[in-house]
Write an enzyme that holds these catalytic residues in place. Sequence first.
Site, PDB file in Angstrom:
ATOM      1  N   ASP A 220       0.826  -1.218   0.000  1.00 35.77           N
ATOM      2  CA  ASP A 220       0.000   0.000   0.000  1.00 35.77           C
ATOM      3  C   ASP A 220       0.857   1.265   0.000  1.00 35.77           C
ATOM      4  O   ASP A 220       0.690   2.151   0.838  1.00 35.77           O
ATOM      5  CB  ASP A 220      -0.920   0.028   1.224  1.00 35.77           C
ATOM      6  CG  ASP A 220      -1.739  -1.236   1.397  1.00 35.77           C
ATOM      7  OD1 ASP A 220      -2.134  -1.820   0.374  1.00 35.77           O
ATOM      8  OD2 ASP A 220      -1.980  -1.641   2.553  1.00 35.77           O
TER       9      ASP A 220
ATOM     10  N   GLU B  68     -11.517  -0.167  -3.229  1.00 37.54           N
ATOM     11  CA  GLU B  68     -10.702   0.410  -2.148  1.00 37.54           C
ATOM     12  C   GLU B  68      -9.642   1.321  -2.753  1.00 37.54           C
ATOM     13  O   GLU B  68      -9.701   1.668  -3.921  1.00 37.54           O
ATOM     14  CB  GLU B  68     -10.032  -0.717  -1.352  1.00 37.54           C
ATOM     15  CG  GLU B  68      -9.131  -1.622  -2.179  1.00 37.54           C
ATOM     16  CD  GLU B  68      -8.541  -2.767  -1.377  1.00 37.54           C
ATOM     17  OE1 GLU B  68      -8.903  -2.936  -0.211  1.00 37.54           O
ATOM     18  OE2 GLU B  68      -7.695  -3.494  -1.937  1.00 37.54           O
TER      19      GLU B  68
ATOM     20  N   ASN C  46      -5.240  -7.678  -4.240  1.00 32.72           N
ATOM     21  CA  ASN C  46      -5.660  -6.283  -4.220  1.00 32.72           C
ATOM     22  C   ASN C  46      -4.611  -5.416  -4.916  1.00 32.72           C
ATOM     23  O   ASN C  46      -3.449  -5.780  -5.028  1.00 32.72           O
ATOM     24  CB  ASN C  46      -5.966  -5.815  -2.798  1.00 32.72           C
ATOM     25  CG  ASN C  46      -4.756  -5.858  -1.887  1.00 32.72           C
ATOM     26  OD1 ASN C  46      -3.712  -6.393  -2.235  1.00 32.72           O
ATOM     27  ND2 ASN C  46      -4.890  -5.303  -0.702  1.00 32.72           N
TER      28      ASN C  46
END
Length: 513
Positions: free
Chosen positions: A61, A252, A319
């Site tokens: 991230d 997201e 993700n």
Amino acid sequence: MALALLLLGGCGNYEEERPSFANAEMTGEISMEVLDRVEIMKSYKKITEHNPIMVQRFGADPYALVYKDRVYIYMTGDKPSYNADGTVKENTYGNINTINVVSSDDLVNWTDHGTIYAAGTNGAASWGANSWAPAAAYKAIDGKDKFFLYFANNGNGIAVLTADSPVGPFTDPLNGPLISRDTPTCAEVTWLFDPAVLMDDDGEAYIYFGGGVPCKEKASNPGTARVAKLGKDMISLDGDPKPIENVPYLFEDSGINKIGGAYYYSYCSNFDVPAGAESELGFSQGEIVTMKSDSPMGPFEPAHAVLKNPQVFFGQGGNNHHCMFEFDGQWYITYHSRILEKEMGILQGYRSTNIDSLMLGGDLEPTASIGTRHGVDQTKAFDPYKEIPAVTMSNCADIKTTQYGKVAEKYGSGEMILTGIQDGSWTSLSGVEFGNSGASAVDIKVLGNGKGSIRICLDTPSSDEAIAIPVSIDSKEPVVVHCELDEKVTGKHNVFFVFEGEGYQVYSWEFAR
């Protein structure tokens, strides 16, 4: 304590156009022990590859902060957990409570600043359980630059930490969340996480967050994205958060940038995008998508997709999380992939950070970019004529870093040293420019209780063109090992520090003309 330098056997035969370290001398006692060659450990990435940017531990991230000609990358501190038999468990993110931070002024050589103790019992935000998906910003307050680190306490709120330096120490000014389910318009947000911060040209700041799909029926328009104006102090909200309307297939990963006078909100699409709908929508499942507006709080209209799921580029999906940033007049995209864990033979969902070029169209709108193992080219040559932390590297093998000094040990970030040294472990730096006048000496600061040698090689870690600096040390503080070179090192080279022995750590190094 004896500190000495010896030549490696057989290192006097060199091609004429390449520099030689032969007959180097060092101040201090000279040992007559012959140093044996060691087997060079293998890195998890090739020496020609720049992705992932860090291989000494995982980092997911990623979020970029540009400050004083350096890029600081903050990353979720993915850390493996293990089964009773020692095998690695699947990454569930539940044990993550640290944030990794590294920095670079050339996007290839990165200084490791440690792991910020962000949440959990020993973290700055001890009230929180986790620290996911950081975002960072800075602002001059009362004439002094202050730094703000925002992160998600799993999917239930946003915390903020503050510091006087981009690497900390970070502390919690609120002793509680900045945004929680008690915040207006936020109770119904499925995943109250993944912050991004915009510092606008007029000095105002905005925070973007949220995600998740409430139910299958709402997959095409989940309604879970939020934006709020931050207070002047950056640790409060100036008004209630507002929904970002009509975000197609939101999953997201909030992102925000101002490019060419327009505001680009970006996010990761969810995995309910219908098969075959890409031509109509302009994006597919798990892809980074942008929306455009002339206002920081919207409304936003669909723009371009900018990065497909890492599955497309590297074979392992999951993700997709990104940050777009400008550095030295060029635009880049940082994101995570699973290429590090693949090389480690784990494949349990542990992520590492990449950087590639962000493509812009003729209208300056971000457009489709490509994920690569090569990464980006070095933006400038590396200067060896100043003290360089030993934890600055473009690559490494079988090496660790750890906090040094009371501040870093308490807060997790700050000064770091190389540790975990063993036979054949190494670090490297890319594009080191020694210049026409060249280097005539090198100082290396070491500490610890152990012995071995440090071999400095040019261009490859197994190069014969090297000096070997024996180390025999018993000191808790860094001690300088000084080495005079018989022949100057000139030109540009990749430089490798290859280690032998154990029990000692390396603090820094510096070449001298």
